[in-house]
Scaffold this active site. Structure first.
Site, PDB file in Angstrom:
ATOM      1  CG  ASN A  10      -1.678   1.227   1.463  1.00  0.00           C
ATOM      2  OD1 ASN A  10      -1.766   2.071   0.567  1.00  0.00           O
ATOM      3  ND2 ASN A  10      -2.264   1.359   2.639  1.00  0.00           N
ATOM      4  CD1 TRP A  11       3.766   1.098  -2.527  1.00  0.00           C
ATOM      5  CD2 TRP A  11       3.721   1.942  -4.607  1.00  0.00           C
ATOM      6  NE1 TRP A  11       4.561   0.298  -3.332  1.00  0.00           N
ATOM      7  CE2 TRP A  11       4.548   0.803  -4.609  1.00  0.00           C
ATOM      8  CE3 TRP A  11       3.533   2.635  -5.806  1.00  0.00           C
ATOM      9  CZ2 TRP A  11       5.197   0.339  -5.757  1.00  0.00           C
ATOM     10  CZ3 TRP A  11       4.175   2.181  -6.948  1.00  0.00           C
ATOM     11  CH2 TRP A  11       4.995   1.057  -6.927  1.00  0.00           C
ATOM     12  CE  LYS A  12      -0.061   3.164   4.821  1.00  0.00           C
ATOM     13  NZ  LYS A  12       0.120   3.237   6.268  1.00  0.00           N
ATOM     14  CG  HIS A  96      -5.642   1.892   5.370  1.00  0.00           C
ATOM     15  ND1 HIS A  96      -5.197   2.812   6.293  1.00  0.00           N
ATOM     16  CD2 HIS A  96      -4.635   0.997   5.210  1.00  0.00           C
ATOM     17  CE1 HIS A  96      -3.960   2.486   6.661  1.00  0.00           C
ATOM     18  NE2 HIS A  96      -3.605   1.393   6.025  1.00  0.00           N
ATOM     19  CD  GLU A  98      -2.722   5.396   6.931  1.00  0.00           C
ATOM     20  OE1 GLU A  98      -2.734   5.485   5.687  1.00  0.00           O
ATOM     21  OE2 GLU A  98      -1.786   4.846   7.554  1.00  0.00           O
ATOM     22  CD  GLU A 168      -3.423  -2.659   7.326  1.00  0.00           C
ATOM     23  OE1 GLU A 168      -2.325  -2.931   6.825  1.00  0.00           O
ATOM     24  OE2 GLU A 168      -4.001  -1.586   7.126  1.00  0.00           O
ATOM     25  N   GLY A 174       2.691   1.724  11.041  1.00  0.00           N
ATOM     26  CA  GLY A 174       3.688   2.784  10.957  1.00  0.00           C
ATOM     27  C   GLY A 174       4.418   3.059  12.260  1.00  0.00           C
ATOM     28  CB  SER A 214       5.318  -2.384  12.070  1.00  0.00           C
ATOM     29  OG  SER A 214       4.962  -1.047  12.387  1.00  0.00           O
ATOM     30  N   GLY A 235       2.900  -1.156   4.303  1.00  0.00           N
ATOM     31  CA  GLY A 235       2.965   0.257   3.965  1.00  0.00           C
ATOM     32  C   GLY A 235       4.407   0.686   3.735  1.00  0.00           C
ATOM     33  N   GLY A 236       5.036   1.196   4.777  1.00  0.00           N
ATOM     34  CA  GLY A 236       6.389   1.751   4.679  1.00  0.00           C
ATOM     35  C   GLY A 236       7.377   0.858   3.948  1.00  0.00           C
TER      36      GLY A 236
HETATM   37  P1  PGA Z   1       3.015   0.016   7.728  1.00  0.00           P
HETATM   38  O1  PGA Z   1       1.519   0.285   7.157  1.00  0.00           O
HETATM   39  O2  PGA Z   1       3.498  -1.239   7.054  1.00  0.00           O
HETATM   40  O3  PGA Z   1       3.784   1.234   7.336  1.00  0.00           O
HETATM   41  O4  PGA Z   1       2.880  -0.163   9.192  1.00  0.00           O
HETATM   42  C1  PGA Z   1       0.633  -0.762   6.927  1.00  0.00           C
HETATM   43  C2  PGA Z   1      -0.649  -0.240   6.359  1.00  0.00           C
HETATM   44  O5  PGA Z   1      -1.091   0.860   6.751  1.00  0.00           O
HETATM   45  O6  PGA Z   1      -1.262  -0.893   5.496  1.00  0.00           O
END
Ligand code: PGA
Length: 255
Positions: A10-12, A96, A98, A168, A174, A214, A235-236
């Protein structure tokens, strides 16, 4: 049990179309040897078409990070399901944390999005997760059960045949504080049991349940060794092709 693992990135809100294409091309090259695993990347909307072209000859799936449930019309700023399929998407991330936290998405709007996704042949990647407070007060199962019940309301097992659930925990996203493999496994087991009660054993066995929060090159193997962890939503650690390719190739020697 024959669930093929899925490692999803997920490149956000990162990468211009040019940057996204470069990453996608690098990922295609770096994962050429991957076997027994599926991969997906979800770039921002503005990069979807360009990334679709970069992935054209590769098995990597293209996903979007959201969709709107109406087919067309006066919904400034929104993206319709057919716009995603026309751009080359097969998957779409829905709900998600967010989106829920910053953009007021609720289980009810998650449900509308899931309905729209499946009606348009998109695989929904439905995100659920509890806050730290909820986990500490022992409400995790209650919260996840509610999210699943409302988010998947009025959908049949048949409609949900391709469903993917991403667990998640919000406290793990994150933060560098991933859930331990045991904690994630116990929660995934609960989720699968909930799906079994709601939709039957056949669907529950088919649904991939991804862990997200993470995930990195140091913890992926231990997470993936658990029987109910069918993949990761990253994500990251999905932003750099070299790192993400190591996650996709978690099951190859040397990684
Ligand atoms: P993260 O994000 O791997 O940076 O913790 C995961 C996500 O939000 O899908």
């Amino acid at each position: 049990m024959s669930r093929i693992p899925l490692i999803a990135g997920n490149w956000k809100m990162n990468k211009t179309p040019d940057e996204a294409v470069k990453s996608a091309q690098a990922l295609v090259a770096l994962t050429a040897e991957a076997e027994g695993v599926e991969a997906m990347i979800a770039p921002p909307f503005t990069a979807l078409t360009a990334v679709a072209a970069a992935l054209a000859d590769s098995p990597i799936h293209l996903g979007a990070q959201n969709l709107y449930w109406e087919a067309a019309g006066a919904y400034t700023g929104e993206i319709a399901p057919t716009m995603l399929t026309a751009a080359g998407c097969s998957h779409v991330i829905i709900g998600h944390s967010e989106r829920r936290q910053y953009f007021n998405e609720t289980d009810a709007t998650v449900n509308k999005r899931v309905q729209a996704a499946v009606e348009n042949g998109l695989v929904p990647v439905v995100c659920i997760g509890e806050t730290l407070e909820e986990r500490q007060s022992d409400s995790t199962q209650l919260v996840l059960g509610d999210q699943l019940k409302s988010g998947l309301a009025d959908l049949s097992a048949q409609k949900l045949a391709g469903l993917i659930v991403a667990y998640e925990p919000i406290w793990a996203i994150g933060t560098g504080q991933a859930a331990t493999p045991d904690t994630a496994q116990a929660t995934h087991q609960f989720i699968r049991g909930f799906l079994q009660k709601s939709f039957g054993g056949k669907l529950a066995n088919l649904v991939k349940i991804l862990y997200g929060g993470s995930v990195n090159v140091d913890n992926i193997k231990a997470l993936m060794a658990k029987p109910d962890i069918d993949g990761a939503l990253v994500g990251g650690a999905s932003l750099a092709a070299e790192t993400f390719s190591r996650l996709v190739c978690f099951n190859l020697d040397g990684n």
